[in-house]
Design a protein around this motif. Sequence first.
Motif, PDB file in Angstrom:
ATOM      1  N   GLU A 114     -11.981  -6.057  -5.135  1.00  7.70           N
ATOM      2  CA  GLU A 114     -11.295  -4.807  -4.782  1.00  7.70           C
ATOM      3  C   GLU A 114     -12.120  -4.026  -3.765  1.00  7.70           C
ATOM      4  OE1 GLU A 114     -10.586  -2.899  -8.657  1.00  7.70           O
ATOM      5  OE2 GLU A 114      -8.495  -3.548  -8.486  1.00  7.70           O
ATOM      6  N   GLU A 115     -13.417  -3.885  -4.065  1.00  5.96           N
ATOM      7  CA  GLU A 115     -14.261  -3.050  -3.202  1.00  5.96           C
ATOM      8  C   GLU A 115     -14.448  -3.661  -1.815  1.00  5.96           C
ATOM      9  OE1 GLU A 115     -17.708  -2.453  -5.672  1.00  5.96           O
ATOM     10  OE2 GLU A 115     -16.611  -1.152  -7.050  1.00  5.96           O
ATOM     11  N   LYS A 116     -14.497  -4.998  -1.762  1.00  2.00           N
ATOM     12  CA  LYS A 116     -14.759  -5.657  -0.470  1.00  2.00           C
ATOM     13  C   LYS A 116     -13.477  -5.959   0.303  1.00  2.00           C
ATOM     14  CE  LYS A 116     -19.324  -6.666  -0.972  1.00  2.00           C
ATOM     15  NZ  LYS A 116     -19.647  -5.247  -1.106  1.00  2.00           N
ATOM     16  N   LYS A 117     -12.362  -6.110  -0.412  1.00  2.00           N
ATOM     17  CA  LYS A 117     -11.153  -6.574   0.267  1.00  2.00           C
ATOM     18  C   LYS A 117      -9.940  -5.672   0.076  1.00  2.00           C
ATOM     19  CE  LYS A 117      -8.488 -10.809   0.762  1.00  2.00           C
ATOM     20  NZ  LYS A 117      -8.100 -11.977  -0.035  1.00  2.00           N
ATOM     21  N   PHE A 118      -9.520  -5.480  -1.178  1.00  2.00           N
ATOM     22  CA  PHE A 118      -8.245  -4.794  -1.409  1.00  2.00           C
ATOM     23  C   PHE A 118      -8.289  -3.320  -0.987  1.00  2.00           C
ATOM     24  CE2 PHE A 118      -7.668  -8.006  -5.118  1.00  2.00           C
ATOM     25  CZ  PHE A 118      -7.446  -9.019  -4.208  1.00  2.00           C
ATOM     26  N   PHE A 119      -9.436  -2.673  -1.171  1.00  2.00           N
ATOM     27  CA  PHE A 119      -9.523  -1.277  -0.739  1.00  2.00           C
ATOM     28  C   PHE A 119      -9.389  -1.172   0.785  1.00  2.00           C
ATOM     29  CE2 PHE A 119     -12.169   0.508  -4.579  1.00  2.00           C
ATOM     30  CZ  PHE A 119     -11.147   0.140  -5.433  1.00  2.00           C
ATOM     31  N   GLN A 120      -9.965  -2.152   1.499  1.00  2.00           N
ATOM     32  CA  GLN A 120      -9.869  -2.145   2.962  1.00  2.00           C
ATOM     33  C   GLN A 120      -8.430  -2.385   3.413  1.00  2.00           C
ATOM     34  OE1 GLN A 120     -12.434  -3.141   1.336  1.00  2.00           O
ATOM     35  NE2 GLN A 120     -14.202  -2.260   2.368  1.00  2.00           N
ATOM     36  N   VAL A 121      -7.772  -3.353   2.771  1.00  2.00           N
ATOM     37  CA  VAL A 121      -6.375  -3.644   3.111  1.00  2.00           C
ATOM     38  C   VAL A 121      -5.525  -2.388   2.894  1.00  2.00           C
ATOM     39  CG1 VAL A 121      -4.335  -4.982   2.407  1.00  2.00           C
ATOM     40  CG2 VAL A 121      -6.546  -6.131   2.607  1.00  2.00           C
ATOM     41  N   SER A 122      -5.697  -1.755   1.736  1.00  2.00           N
ATOM     42  CA  SER A 122      -4.879  -0.577   1.421  1.00  2.00           C
ATOM     43  C   SER A 122      -5.238   0.597   2.332  1.00  2.00           C
ATOM     44  CB  SER A 122      -5.053  -0.187  -0.048  1.00  2.00           C
ATOM     45  OG  SER A 122      -6.340   0.339  -0.284  1.00  2.00           O
ATOM     46  N   GLY A 123      -6.495   0.652   2.738  1.00  2.00           N
ATOM     47  CA  GLY A 123      -6.941   1.725   3.630  1.00  2.00           C
ATOM     48  C   GLY A 123      -6.188   1.742   4.950  1.00  2.00           C
ATOM     49  N   LYS A 124      -5.719   0.564   5.354  1.00  2.25           N
ATOM     50  CA  LYS A 124      -4.969   0.470   6.612  1.00  2.25           C
ATOM     51  C   LYS A 124      -3.485   0.791   6.415  1.00  2.25           C
ATOM     52  CE  LYS A 124      -8.026  -3.016   8.593  1.00  2.25           C
ATOM     53  NZ  LYS A 124      -8.390  -4.307   7.980  1.00  2.25           N
ATOM     54  N   ILE A 125      -3.020   0.661   5.183  1.00  2.00           N
ATOM     55  CA  ILE A 125      -1.594   0.885   4.911  1.00  2.00           C
ATOM     56  C   ILE A 125      -1.307   2.355   4.617  1.00  2.00           C
ATOM     57  CG2 ILE A 125       0.279   0.344   3.281  1.00  2.00           C
ATOM     58  CD1 ILE A 125      -1.115  -2.437   2.891  1.00  2.00           C
ATOM     59  N   LEU A 126      -2.177   2.972   3.813  1.00  2.00           N
ATOM     60  CA  LEU A 126      -1.935   4.346   3.354  1.00  2.00           C
ATOM     61  C   LEU A 126      -2.392   5.366   4.387  1.00  2.00           C
ATOM     62  CD1 LEU A 126      -3.332   3.741  -0.259  1.00  2.00           C
ATOM     63  CD2 LEU A 126      -0.901   3.819   0.389  1.00  2.00           C
ATOM     64  N   ALA A 128      -3.746   9.225   5.524  1.00  2.00           N
ATOM     65  CA  ALA A 128      -4.770  10.119   4.962  1.00  2.00           C
ATOM     66  C   ALA A 128      -4.147  11.048   3.925  1.00  2.00           C
ATOM     67  CB  ALA A 128      -5.428  10.916   6.078  1.00  2.00           C
ATOM     68  N   ALA A 129      -2.968  11.554   4.226  1.00  2.00           N
ATOM     69  CA  ALA A 129      -2.289  12.470   3.291  1.00  2.00           C
ATOM     70  C   ALA A 129      -1.912  11.752   1.998  1.00  2.00           C
ATOM     71  CB  ALA A 129      -1.045  13.057   3.952  1.00  2.00           C
ATOM     72  N   GLN A 130      -1.452  10.498   2.119  1.00  2.00           N
ATOM     73  CA  GLN A 130      -1.107   9.708   0.919  1.00  2.00           C
ATOM     74  C   GLN A 130      -2.341   9.508   0.042  1.00  2.00           C
ATOM     75  OE1 GLN A 130       0.778   6.282   2.948  1.00  2.00           O
ATOM     76  NE2 GLN A 130       2.143   6.166   1.180  1.00  2.00           N
ATOM     77  N   LYS A 131      -3.473   9.195   0.693  1.00  2.00           N
ATOM     78  CA  LYS A 131      -4.705   8.929  -0.074  1.00  2.00           C
ATOM     79  C   LYS A 131      -5.124  10.145  -0.897  1.00  2.00           C
ATOM     80  CE  LYS A 131      -6.280   5.550   3.236  1.00  2.00           C
ATOM     81  NZ  LYS A 131      -7.024   5.386   4.472  1.00  2.00           N
ATOM     82  N   VAL A 132      -4.976  11.330  -0.313  1.00  2.00           N
ATOM     83  CA  VAL A 132      -5.339  12.555  -1.033  1.00  2.00           C
ATOM     84  C   VAL A 132      -4.410  12.750  -2.231  1.00  2.00           C
ATOM     85  CG1 VAL A 132      -5.455  15.079  -0.860  1.00  2.00           C
ATOM     86  CG2 VAL A 132      -6.323  13.667   1.011  1.00  2.00           C
TER      87      VAL A 132
END
Length: 152
Positions: A114-126, A128-132
């Motif tokens: 998750e920390e090395k891959k899935f978080f990065q993948v999701s970081g590109k999809i979501l 900034a407002a969604q992440k908050v």
Amino acid sequence: MSDNLYDALRESHELQRSLLRKLLRSKAGTRERIDLFTQARIELQAHEAAEERYLYVPILMDDMGLLSSRHALHEHHEIDELIEEVQTLDPAGAAWIGKARELSHKVHHHLREEEKKFFQVSGKILSAAQKVKLAKQYRKDYARMHRTLSAE
Ligand SMILES: [Fe+2]
Ligand SMILES: [Fe+2]
């Protein structure tokens, strides 16, 4: 500064690592071992549920996030099955520690991925407002799941 989704998720990851470390070091058949297992189980299950709802469901809706979310949910299910298997064993018996090690191994692999891959993948999809917004929703559901699981 607004809350960061990934910091919120990593807080539980650190807690999971620390509880599993203590669990594997605990002595067979002790109250401490049973209590640590309960704490680890609740932490794993509360985090999984809130993470599925507020990280993986949103990215599952995007083609770019399909494989990562599917993979992560599969691993959550495998972790749940290992938790159930440990629960059927005698905490004083020899088989218990072997199964608990298997659980710990699986969780460590999952957190790393998750920390090395899935978080990065999701970081590109979501956005900034969604992440908050998701960080807030994740924390709320994680706390609620903790209360629910602790009351069982
Ligand atoms: Fe996860
Ligand atoms: Fe996670």
